[in-house]
Scaffold this motif. Structure first.
Motif, PDB file in Angstrom:
ATOM      1  N   ALA A  93       3.984   3.418  -7.789  1.00  0.00           N
ATOM      2  CA  ALA A  93       3.334   2.437  -8.812  1.00  0.00           C
ATOM      3  C   ALA A  93       2.460   3.089  -9.906  1.00  0.00           C
ATOM      4  CB  ALA A  93       2.855   1.266  -8.134  1.00  0.00           C
ATOM      5  N   GLN A  94       2.167   4.089  -9.852  1.00  0.00           N
ATOM      6  CA  GLN A  94       1.220   4.757 -10.859  1.00  0.00           C
ATOM      7  C   GLN A  94       1.956   6.176 -11.428  1.00  0.00           C
ATOM      8  OE1 GLN A  94      -2.332   5.656  -8.538  1.00  0.00           O
ATOM      9  NE2 GLN A  94      -2.758   3.428  -8.273  1.00  0.00           N
ATOM     10  N   ASP A  95       2.928   6.618 -10.938  1.00  0.00           N
ATOM     11  CA  ASP A  95       3.731   7.713 -11.524  1.00  0.00           C
ATOM     12  C   ASP A  95       4.980   7.708 -11.229  1.00  0.00           C
ATOM     13  OD1 ASP A  95       4.598  10.323 -12.097  1.00  0.00           O
ATOM     14  OD2 ASP A  95       3.138  11.265 -10.369  1.00  0.00           O
ATOM     15  N   SER A  96       5.903   7.401 -12.371  1.00  0.00           N
ATOM     16  CA  SER A  96       7.192   7.348 -12.476  1.00  0.00           C
ATOM     17  C   SER A  96       8.072   8.665 -11.715  1.00  0.00           C
ATOM     18  CB  SER A  96       8.016   6.845 -13.818  1.00  0.00           C
ATOM     19  OG  SER A  96       7.412   8.191 -14.728  1.00  0.00           O
ATOM     20  N   ASN A  97       7.342   9.685 -11.636  1.00  0.00           N
ATOM     21  CA  ASN A  97       7.915  10.961 -11.139  1.00  0.00           C
ATOM     22  C   ASN A  97       7.488  11.029  -9.462  1.00  0.00           C
ATOM     23  OD1 ASN A  97       9.023  11.998 -13.566  1.00  0.00           O
ATOM     24  ND2 ASN A  97       6.911  12.419 -14.158  1.00  0.00           N
ATOM     25  N   ALA A  98       6.561  10.180  -9.099  1.00  0.00           N
ATOM     26  CA  ALA A  98       6.316  10.224  -7.582  1.00  0.00           C
ATOM     27  C   ALA A  98       7.665   9.699  -6.843  1.00  0.00           C
ATOM     28  CB  ALA A  98       5.090   9.540  -7.242  1.00  0.00           C
ATOM     29  N   ALA A  99       7.669  10.390  -5.642  1.00  0.00           N
ATOM     30  CA  ALA A  99       9.008   9.886  -4.810  1.00  0.00           C
ATOM     31  C   ALA A  99       8.202   8.374  -4.122  1.00  0.00           C
ATOM     32  CB  ALA A  99       9.062  10.947  -3.522  1.00  0.00           C
ATOM     33  N   VAL A 100       9.462   7.622  -3.871  1.00  0.00           N
ATOM     34  CA  VAL A 100       8.945   6.281  -3.587  1.00  0.00           C
ATOM     35  C   VAL A 100       9.186   6.392  -2.065  1.00  0.00           C
ATOM     36  CG1 VAL A 100       9.889   3.989  -3.297  1.00  0.00           C
ATOM     37  CG2 VAL A 100      10.135   5.036  -5.628  1.00  0.00           C
ATOM     38  N   PRO A 101       8.100   6.210  -0.956  1.00  0.00           N
ATOM     39  CA  PRO A 101       8.416   6.262   0.134  1.00  0.00           C
ATOM     40  C   PRO A 101       9.185   5.240   0.855  1.00  0.00           C
ATOM     41  CG  PRO A 101       5.972   6.202  -0.203  1.00  0.00           C
ATOM     42  CD  PRO A 101       6.957   6.162  -1.419  1.00  0.00           C
ATOM     43  N   ALA A 102       9.876   5.654   2.014  1.00  0.00           N
ATOM     44  CA  ALA A 102      10.917   4.679   2.690  1.00  0.00           C
ATOM     45  C   ALA A 102      10.195   3.369   3.029  1.00  0.00           C
ATOM     46  CB  ALA A 102      11.475   5.163   3.860  1.00  0.00           C
ATOM     47  N   ALA A 103       8.860   3.442   3.370  1.00  0.00           N
ATOM     48  CA  ALA A 103       8.024   2.103   3.970  1.00  0.00           C
ATOM     49  C   ALA A 103       7.694   1.416   2.764  1.00  0.00           C
ATOM     50  CB  ALA A 103       6.450   2.739   4.384  1.00  0.00           C
ATOM     51  N   CYS A 104       7.685   2.003   1.248  1.00  0.00           N
ATOM     52  CA  CYS A 104       7.516   1.163   0.037  1.00  0.00           C
ATOM     53  C   CYS A 104       8.742   0.517  -0.056  1.00  0.00           C
ATOM     54  CB  CYS A 104       7.206   1.891  -1.023  1.00  0.00           C
ATOM     55  SG  CYS A 104       7.214   1.341  -2.395  1.00  0.00           S
ATOM     56  N   CYS A 105      10.020   1.193   0.028  1.00  0.00           N
ATOM     57  CA  CYS A 105      11.171   0.310  -0.261  1.00  0.00           C
ATOM     58  C   CYS A 105      11.537  -0.693   0.860  1.00  0.00           C
ATOM     59  CB  CYS A 105      12.181   1.612  -0.140  1.00  0.00           C
ATOM     60  SG  CYS A 105      12.395   2.509  -1.494  1.00  0.00           S
ATOM     61  N   ALA A 106      11.366  -0.433   1.972  1.00  0.00           N
ATOM     62  CA  ALA A 106      11.356  -1.567   3.022  1.00  0.00           C
ATOM     63  C   ALA A 106      10.539  -2.586   2.755  1.00  0.00           C
ATOM     64  CB  ALA A 106      10.948  -1.121   4.532  1.00  0.00           C
ATOM     65  N   GLN A 107       9.493  -2.435   2.110  1.00  0.00           N
ATOM     66  CA  GLN A 107       8.435  -3.953   1.752  1.00  0.00           C
ATOM     67  C   GLN A 107       8.861  -4.266   0.526  1.00  0.00           C
ATOM     68  OE1 GLN A 107       5.793  -5.156   3.331  1.00  0.00           O
ATOM     69  NE2 GLN A 107       6.205  -3.940   4.959  1.00  0.00           N
ATOM     70  N   VAL A 108       9.462  -3.726  -0.474  1.00  0.00           N
ATOM     71  CA  VAL A 108       9.908  -4.281  -1.796  1.00  0.00           C
ATOM     72  C   VAL A 108      11.026  -4.949  -1.508  1.00  0.00           C
ATOM     73  CG1 VAL A 108      10.890  -3.621  -3.870  1.00  0.00           C
ATOM     74  CG2 VAL A 108       8.546  -2.564  -3.464  1.00  0.00           C
ATOM     75  N   ALA A 113       0.891  -1.300  -0.075  1.00  0.00           N
ATOM     76  CA  ALA A 113       0.083  -0.097  -0.105  1.00  0.00           C
ATOM     77  C   ALA A 113       0.877   1.042  -0.125  1.00  0.00           C
ATOM     78  CB  ALA A 113      -0.890  -0.057   1.294  1.00  0.00           C
ATOM     79  N   PRO A 114       1.969   1.378   0.750  1.00  0.00           N
ATOM     80  CA  PRO A 114       3.091   2.503   0.556  1.00  0.00           C
ATOM     81  C   PRO A 114       3.418   2.848  -0.688  1.00  0.00           C
ATOM     82  CG  PRO A 114       3.451   1.294   2.468  1.00  0.00           C
ATOM     83  CD  PRO A 114       2.224   0.350   1.583  1.00  0.00           C
ATOM     84  N   CYS A 115       3.187   2.021  -1.566  1.00  0.00           N
ATOM     85  CA  CYS A 115       3.979   2.087  -2.794  1.00  0.00           C
ATOM     86  C   CYS A 115       2.938   2.594  -3.993  1.00  0.00           C
ATOM     87  CB  CYS A 115       4.718   0.725  -3.419  1.00  0.00           C
ATOM     88  SG  CYS A 115       5.676  -0.069  -2.309  1.00  0.00           S
ATOM     89  N   ALA A 116       1.686   2.817  -3.672  1.00  0.00           N
ATOM     90  CA  ALA A 116       0.482   2.937  -4.281  1.00  0.00           C
ATOM     91  C   ALA A 116       0.736   4.125  -5.497  1.00  0.00           C
ATOM     92  CB  ALA A 116      -0.813   3.161  -3.626  1.00  0.00           C
ATOM     93  N   ALA A 117       1.261   5.479  -4.807  1.00  0.00           N
ATOM     94  CA  ALA A 117       1.392   6.740  -6.042  1.00  0.00           C
ATOM     95  C   ALA A 117       2.828   6.334  -6.614  1.00  0.00           C
ATOM     96  CB  ALA A 117       1.625   7.739  -5.057  1.00  0.00           C
TER      97      ALA A 117
END
Length: 114
Positions: A46-61, A40-44
């Motif tokens: 994963a839809q927009d290549s210009n959106a910042a990737v949150p640390a919570a997303c990186c941790a899950q990935v 879920a933290p990766c939602a934005a």
């Protein structure tokens, strides 16, 4: 002789089915759809290549990023599709998280991990 061949065929089928039904898929005993729910933290991102990737997303990935089969299965899962994930953008997340040991060049369906 025919009975022996029939026995071998049945034995082979049982062995194949036992290997398939052990519950271990691309992501082990967890389904790719269940893993996708954790992104879920990766939602934005994963839809927009210009959106910042949150640390919570990186941790899950990072949790399953070393397993490219699982990563692809998650990114291409029905859950990811239903949540609006663009696979072409989503596969860039490991690179955008600056993971040094990401699976570069791995074929993920019709996409290639950058």
């Amino acid at each position: 002789m025919a009975s022996f061949l029939k026995f071998l065929c049945i034995l082979g089928l049982v062995v194949v089915l036992a290997g398939v039904s052990d519950g271990n898929g691309e992501c082990g005993k967890t389904s790719p759809d269940d893993e996708a729910m954790k992104l879920a933290p990766c939602a934005a991102a994963a839809q927009d290549s210009n959106a910042a990737v949150p640390a919570a997303c990186c941790a899950q990935v990072k949790r399953f990023g070393q397993n490219p089969k699982c990563l692809c299965a998650v990114l291409l899962s029905d859950t990811a599709k239903a949540s609006g994930v663009n696979p072409e953008i989503a596969i860039s997340i490991p690179k955008r998280c600056n993971f040094a040991n990401r699976p570069v060049g791995y074929k993920c369906g019709p996409y290639t991990l950058p």
